[in-house]
Enzyme design. Structure first.
Site, PDB file in Angstrom:
ATOM      1  N   GLY A 171       0.826  -1.209   0.000  1.00 55.71           N
ATOM      2  CA  GLY A 171       0.000   0.000   0.000  1.00 55.71           C
ATOM      3  C   GLY A 171       0.859   1.257   0.000  1.00 55.71           C
ATOM      4  N   MET A 172       0.189   2.407  -0.084  1.00 52.18           N
ATOM      5  CA  MET A 172       0.919   3.682  -0.187  1.00 52.18           C
ATOM      6  C   MET A 172       1.780   3.921   1.051  1.00 52.18           C
ATOM      7  SD  MET A 172      -0.556   7.418  -1.189  1.00 52.18           S
ATOM      8  CE  MET A 172      -1.578   7.719   0.250  1.00 52.18           C
ATOM      9  N   ASP A 228      -8.708   9.841  10.781  1.00 50.78           N
ATOM     10  CA  ASP A 228      -9.541  10.949  11.270  1.00 50.78           C
ATOM     11  C   ASP A 228     -11.037  10.646  11.106  1.00 50.78           C
ATOM     12  OD1 ASP A 228      -8.810  11.078   8.454  1.00 50.78           O
ATOM     13  OD2 ASP A 228     -10.045  12.880   8.350  1.00 50.78           O
ATOM     14  N   ASP A 241      -3.182 -12.400   4.189  1.00 48.83           N
ATOM     15  CA  ASP A 241      -4.508 -11.794   4.332  1.00 48.83           C
ATOM     16  C   ASP A 241      -4.773 -11.688   5.831  1.00 48.83           C
ATOM     17  OD1 ASP A 241      -7.196 -11.301   4.646  1.00 48.83           O
ATOM     18  OD2 ASP A 241      -7.823 -12.647   3.035  1.00 48.83           O
ATOM     19  N   ILE A 242      -4.903 -10.459   6.341  1.00 46.22           N
ATOM     20  CA  ILE A 242      -4.996 -10.303   7.804  1.00 46.22           C
ATOM     21  C   ILE A 242      -6.316 -10.817   8.368  1.00 46.22           C
ATOM     22  CG2 ILE A 242      -3.331  -8.399   7.963  1.00 46.22           C
ATOM     23  CD1 ILE A 242      -5.844  -6.535   8.452  1.00 46.22           C
ATOM     24  N   TRP A 246      -5.489  12.566   5.322  1.00 44.62           N
ATOM     25  CA  TRP A 246      -5.100  13.350   4.130  1.00 44.62           C
ATOM     26  C   TRP A 246      -3.698  12.954   3.638  1.00 44.62           C
ATOM     27  CZ3 TRP A 246      -7.081  18.984   3.453  1.00 44.62           C
ATOM     28  CH2 TRP A 246      -8.444  19.059   3.772  1.00 44.62           C
ATOM     29  N   TYR A 250     -16.832   3.227   6.677  1.00 42.55           N
ATOM     30  CA  TYR A 250     -15.371   3.120   6.805  1.00 42.55           C
ATOM     31  C   TYR A 250     -14.940   3.564   8.207  1.00 42.55           C
ATOM     32  CZ  TYR A 250     -10.487   4.678   6.165  1.00 42.55           C
ATOM     33  OH  TYR A 250      -9.136   4.897   6.298  1.00 42.55           O
ATOM     34  N   LYS A 252     -13.100   1.295  11.094  1.00 42.44           N
ATOM     35  CA  LYS A 252     -11.773   1.623  11.625  1.00 42.44           C
ATOM     36  C   LYS A 252     -11.837   1.810  13.149  1.00 42.44           C
ATOM     37  CE  LYS A 252      -8.414   2.328   9.609  1.00 42.44           C
ATOM     38  NZ  LYS A 252      -7.305   1.395   9.191  1.00 42.44           N
ATOM     39  N   TRP A 307      -8.974  -1.911   4.464  1.00 38.98           N
ATOM     40  CA  TRP A 307      -9.943  -1.594   3.404  1.00 38.98           C
ATOM     41  C   TRP A 307     -10.002  -0.069   3.373  1.00 38.98           C
ATOM     42  CZ3 TRP A 307     -14.008  -4.557   0.754  1.00 38.98           C
ATOM     43  CH2 TRP A 307     -14.896  -3.744   0.056  1.00 38.98           C
TER      44      TRP A 307
END
Ligand SMILES: NC(=O)c1ccc[n+]([C@@H]2O[C@H](COP(=O)([O-])OP(=O)(O)OC[C@H]3O[C@@H](n4cnc5c(N)ncnc54)[C@H](OP(=O)(O)O)[C@@H]3O)[C@@H](O)[C@H]2O)c1
Length: 290
Positions: free
Chosen positions: A11-12, A103, A37-38, A152, A126, A130, A62
């Site tokens: 991922g990023m 956030d 896969d967690i 962000w 989402y 989280k 996700w």
């Protein structure tokens, strides 16, 4: 803390975290979704047993915020159940876990920065998924669980607002950006370095906010990006969220406070404009090749 396991390593944030750990001289095992896969409890336990890490960072998530509205069960399976499985494996191995969060656990309607202890009130599927993940981590690892909320994000290895603005500046005479969402643009490399510092310092378990300091609207961020490109910032036109109809509501105010860092004796991430300047060469280069 010489051996680290990073989940969601393609991922990023995961990619920049693995690179930051390697720069730091750590031994790192980064596992992509295909490799771990967690949500697979046995696989998570086996990965921890095989890698024998001193610490784990869970970057797997996700992150399709809008898709989560219609597929909340699937989002929760990764963001809540998956997080709990990673936390349980860390608890069984007696090692710390830094778990990334967002956030979006807050209501987004405050008038001052959200403190780490402020009440959560997610407005999206989402955000709910989280928050459930955060709670599982703090419950299963009361002394070694770090919930690191960020927001962000931009980085060289994934889709994000800054990279999109760099591309659109080439493609369009004008772009529109909203003036009614306020937050803290944050570079993935800065987050990676804070996560490593937190775990290495053996700071107190709990919630930390890893975002840049200062605040801006997306409109201001877009104008800053155009300025850094040497383009006329006036080509960025102001609009409001009403112009973009999306399944998940976006928080109007996503500014996070950074008090927990001082208590841990660590510096928070600095000003967002300075960070964007430091990040810009890498972002501009990755946008050219994208
Ligand atoms: N990006 C932001 O602006 C932002 C803001 C606030 C918080 N965060 C949080 O920061 C963290 C990192 O975000 P990011 O921007 O790096 O997201 P990202 O680029 O979407 O990376 C998430 C990674 O997790 C993987 N993944 C998804 N389901 C998985 C599973 N079941 N098992 C293992 N891996 C799985 C994804 O693989 P696939 O791509 O194959 O699905 C992806 O590589 C997340 O916790 C996110 O909630 C991000």
């Amino acid at each position: 803390m010489s051996r680290w396991l990073v989940t969601g390593s393609a991922g990023m944030l995961g990619r920049d975290l693995v690179a930051a750990l390697e720069r730091d001289g750590a031994q790192v095992v980064g596992l992509t979704r295909r490799e771990l896969d967690i949500t697979d409890e046995a696989a998570v336990r086996a990965a921890v047993a095989r890698c024998r890490p001193d610490a784990v960072v869970n970057c797997a998530a996700w992150t399709a915020v809008d898709d989560a509205e219609a597929r909340e069960g699937e989002a929760s399976r990764v963001n809540a159940t998956g997080a709990a499985r990673v936390a349980a494996a860390c608890a069984a191995a007696g090692i710390p876990l830094a778990h990334m969060s967002t956030d979006y656990v807050f209501g987004g309607d405050a008038r001052r920065p959200y403190a780490e202890r402020d009440a959560a009130a997610p407005r999206s599927a989402y955000g709910r998924s989280k928050l459930a993940g955060e709670r599982a981590v703090l419950r299963l690892l009361p002394r070694a669980g770090y919930v690191v909320r960020t927001a962000w994000l931009y980085g060289a290895h994934g889709p994000n607002f800054v990279s999109t603005m760099i591309r659109l500046e080439r493609e369009r005479p004008t772009v529109e950006a909203v003036t009614d969402q306020r937050g803290q643009p944050t570079w993935t490399v800065d987050v990676a370095e804070r996560v490593i510092a937190l775990v290495r310092a053996r700071a107190a378990a709990g919630v930390y906010h890893a975002t840049s300091s200062g605040e801006a609207t997306w409109f201001e961020v877009a104008r800053e990006v155009f300025g850094l490109l040497g383009a006329d910032p006036a080509r960025v036109r102001a609009t409001t969220s009403a112009a973009f109809s999306r399944p998940a509501p976006r928080p109007g105010y996503s500014v996070l406070g950074h008090g927990a860092w001082a208590t841990a004796g660590l510096e928070p991430i600095g000003d967002w404009r300075l960070a964007l300047r430091r990040a810009f060469p890498a972002l501009a280069a990755s946008a050219v090749t994208a």
